[in-house]
Design a protein around this motif. Structure first.
Motif, PDB file in Angstrom:
ATOM      1  N   VAL A  70       0.839  -1.204   0.000  1.00 41.96           N
ATOM      2  CA  VAL A  70       0.000   0.000   0.000  1.00 41.96           C
ATOM      3  C   VAL A  70       0.879   1.262   0.000  1.00 41.96           C
ATOM      4  O   VAL A  70       0.659   2.180  -0.799  1.00 41.96           O
TER       5      VAL A  70
ATOM      6  N   PHE B  90       9.244   5.990   4.911  1.00 39.83           N
ATOM      7  CA  PHE B  90      10.014   5.488   6.055  1.00 39.83           C
ATOM      8  C   PHE B  90       9.549   4.075   6.362  1.00 39.83           C
ATOM      9  O   PHE B  90       8.360   3.852   6.604  1.00 39.83           O
ATOM     10  N   GLU B  91      10.474   3.131   6.314  1.00 41.43           N
ATOM     11  CA  GLU B  91      10.138   1.719   6.524  1.00 41.43           C
ATOM     12  C   GLU B  91      10.852   1.218   7.788  1.00 41.43           C
ATOM     13  O   GLU B  91      12.067   1.390   7.918  1.00 41.43           O
ATOM     14  N   ALA B  92      10.078   0.562   8.656  1.00 37.11           N
ATOM     15  CA  ALA B  92      10.655   0.080   9.919  1.00 37.11           C
ATOM     16  C   ALA B  92      11.683  -1.022   9.692  1.00 37.11           C
ATOM     17  O   ALA B  92      12.698  -1.082  10.386  1.00 37.11           O
TER      18      ALA B  92
ATOM     19  N   ARG C 257       2.424 -13.647   2.279  1.00 34.66           N
ATOM     20  CA  ARG C 257       1.123 -13.143   2.756  1.00 34.66           C
ATOM     21  C   ARG C 257       0.118 -13.150   1.618  1.00 34.66           C
ATOM     22  O   ARG C 257      -0.164 -14.196   1.059  1.00 34.66           O
TER      23      ARG C 257
ATOM     24  N   GLN D 275       2.671 -10.929  -2.676  1.00 33.79           N
ATOM     25  CA  GLN D 275       2.722  -9.466  -2.586  1.00 33.79           C
ATOM     26  C   GLN D 275       4.162  -8.943  -2.581  1.00 33.79           C
ATOM     27  O   GLN D 275       4.406  -7.818  -3.010  1.00 33.79           O
TER      28      GLN D 275
ATOM     29  N   ILE E 117       8.450   5.237  12.009  1.00 39.38           N
ATOM     30  CA  ILE E 117       7.851   6.496  12.485  1.00 39.38           C
ATOM     31  C   ILE E 117       7.168   6.181  13.813  1.00 39.38           C
ATOM     32  O   ILE E 117       6.365   5.257  13.906  1.00 39.38           O
TER      33      ILE E 117
ATOM     34  N   ASP F  12       1.410   1.789   7.584  1.00 43.06           N
ATOM     35  CA  ASP F  12       2.369   1.014   8.375  1.00 43.06           C
ATOM     36  C   ASP F  12       1.745  -0.231   8.996  1.00 43.06           C
ATOM     37  O   ASP F  12       2.173  -0.686  10.053  1.00 43.06           O
TER      38      ASP F  12
ATOM     39  N   ASP G 174       1.745   2.453  14.073  1.00 47.44           N
ATOM     40  CA  ASP G 174       2.154   3.464  15.055  1.00 47.44           C
ATOM     41  C   ASP G 174       1.518   4.809  14.721  1.00 47.44           C
ATOM     42  O   ASP G 174       1.249   5.615  15.603  1.00 47.44           O
TER      43      ASP G 174
ATOM     44  N   ASP H  97      -3.786  -1.934   5.691  1.00 46.30           N
ATOM     45  CA  ASP H  97      -4.013  -2.610   6.972  1.00 46.30           C
ATOM     46  C   ASP H  97      -4.022  -1.647   8.158  1.00 46.30           C
ATOM     47  O   ASP H  97      -4.594  -1.960   9.194  1.00 46.30           O
TER      48      ASP H  97
ATOM     49  N   MET I 190      -5.338  -6.810   0.883  1.00 49.11           N
ATOM     50  CA  MET I 190      -4.328  -6.029   0.160  1.00 49.11           C
ATOM     51  C   MET I 190      -4.955  -5.263  -1.011  1.00 49.11           C
ATOM     52  O   MET I 190      -4.612  -4.110  -1.276  1.00 49.11           O
TER      53      MET I 190
END
Ligand SMILES: Cc1cc2nc3c(=O)[nH]c(=O)nc-3n(C[C@H](O)[C@H](O)[C@H](O)COP(=O)(O)OP(=O)(O)OC[C@H]3O[C@@H](n4cnc5c(N)ncnc54)[C@H](O)[C@@H]3O)c2cc1C
Length: 395
Positions: A15, A33-35, A44, A107, A132, A164, A169, A288, A301
């Motif tokens: 997404v 920003f990706e964790a 998935r 995915q 984030i 995210d 978060d 999600d 998705m």
């Protein structure tokens, strides 16, 4: 602090990256920003519906996805006793989609395709290992606190998209509730390279098997078949994840076949939840982070990608000044209502149908299949085209 002239996105899942691709295509600078340390490789979602493929086509991503996936024009419902109850073909709706089929493909292939295309674009930035954690807003923009290498950094932008994931978060920081429920059973996905068509000749790539005790469905992806089963509350995680247990479930799929090569087994909890709002000031939730549902019908998705396209098409207009900022309100109205009315309702109904003995369900499906007009409407619903039309009607 001056607001940076870009749109911020939390999360580089399907997404977040679809949102980024549509914004960059519209000439809008984006920072994602990706964790995680890289794009997720998790097994998935694996179904792309016709209108999702149409959208990805406009981003140049459908063709490579189709090349890496498996085209599935038909799907069927079965019982073990009766075999095929009914089968439908998306070819019947070829007048409204350029892709009258599902594409079965993991995915993680889509996120890699999108990242590959975005990488190096002057308006695009993606930072890994950068969750984030906090969101603050002012009248002209959004400030986020990003955790990087044990330190906190502040970044700003004109808008923020929280893509995210389910434990968002961004949603928590905005104080948005996520009401709904968790099903008592969990779902187990057993992936095997075994080709079921060698023993079930009339099997198609997407096949749902009704059974009041242990329904299951078989989804073919390139090189593997994913078989999904419900796991009752009294069956522990430890038991469910044991190879022997997977073999015992698989032994129930085709009489006489009991030892399968198992590539991997995934167990997960299943929820039905929709965020109270999809927009809070200059921050939005999509995918999600905004809604989760059971995977029956493959709408999680896909619905998230539909959110991303709806939202970013509006944000491009607002960025350029061709659409009033007040128009952004429509995103919440359209996508939240469609999620409640359609995705949540339909995925719950799909589960109930599979849990039935299939007799009543088969009767109603046979009536639909016998009537060209009703079949057409049914296919519009299953392919999610009906939900997109409904969103447009909501204005
Ligand atoms: C085990 C499993 C099986 C599934 N099977 C199916 C299926 O068969 N069919 C189906 O339709 N759906 C399925 N789903 C759901 C489907 O995978 C999701 O709907 C889809 O991944 C949603 O995409 P997304 O981009 O919104 O979120 P995600 O794919 O979850 O991506 C979110 C991204 O955000 C990152 N992130 C998390 N927190 C932060 C943060 N604070 N800051 C920045 N980044 C952050 C994550 O690392 C992740 O990369 C399944 C889900 C699971 C868990």
């Amino acid at each position: 602090m001056a607001i940076e002239q870009r749109i911020l996105i939390a999360g580089a899942g399907p997404v977040g990256l679809t949102a980024a691709a549509n914004l960059v295509r519209g000439g809008v600078p984006v920072a994602v920003f990706e964790a995680g340390p890289d794009l997720s490789e998790e097994s998935r979602a694996s179904t792309f519906h016709p209108p999702t493929l149409d959208m990805l086509d406009r981003l140049g991503a459908a063709e490579p996805l189709i090349a890496q996936g498996l085209t599935a024009p038909q799907f069927q419902y079965r019982t073990k006793r009766h075999g095929v109850l009914v089968q439908f073909d998306f070819g019947a709706i070829a007048d409204v989609t350029a892709h009258p089929y599902r594409v079965q493909c993991e995915q993680s292939k889509l996120t890699r395709i999108l990242y590959q295309q975005l990488r190096g674009a002057p308006n695009f930035e993606l930072q890994f290992d950068s969750p984030i954690r906090h969101v603050a807003q002012s009248s002209g923009g959004v400030e986020v606190t990003v955790e990087r290498k044990g330190r906190s950094e502040t970044r700003s932008g004109r808008w923020l998209i929280g893509a995210d994931g389910a434990r968002s978060d961004v949603r928590r920081s905005l104080g948005i509730e996520f009401p709904g429920f968790t099903w008592p059973e969990r779902f187990l996905v057993v992936s095997t390279p075994f080709d079921f068509r060698t023993v079930i000749p009339d099997l198609v790539a997407v096949s749902y098997v009704c059974d009041p005790e242990r329904w299951h469905f078989l989804l073919q992806i390139p090189g593997l078949c994913r078989v999904m089963f419900p796991i009752a509350p009294h069956e522990s995680d430890e038991l469910a994840l044991s190879r022997e247990f997977a073999q015992s479930l698989m032994a129930g799929v085709v009489p006489g076949i009991s030892r399968y090569e198992v590539a991997h087994v995934t167990l997960y909890k299943v929820h039905q939840r929709v965020a109270k709002v999809f927009r809070h000031g200059r921050a939005f939730l999509a995918g999600d982070a905004a809604h989760i549902n059971n995977p029956l019908g493959g709408m999680g998705m896909n619905g998230g990608i539909h959110d991303a396209i709806n939202l970013t098409s509006r944000l491009v207009g607002a960025w350029r000044g061709s659409e009033a900022e007040s128009e952004l309100e429509r995103y919440d109205r359209q996508r939240r209502l469609v999620t409640l009315e359609y995705i949540e309702k339909q995925s719950i109904q799909n589960k109930r149908n599979l849990e039935s003995d299939g007799i009543e369900f088969a009767r109603s499906l046979a009536e639909i299949a016998a009537d060209a007009g009703r079949s057409y409407d049914y296919l519009l619903r299953v392919s999610m085209i009906a939900s997109l039309r409904r969103a447009q009607e909501l204005g």
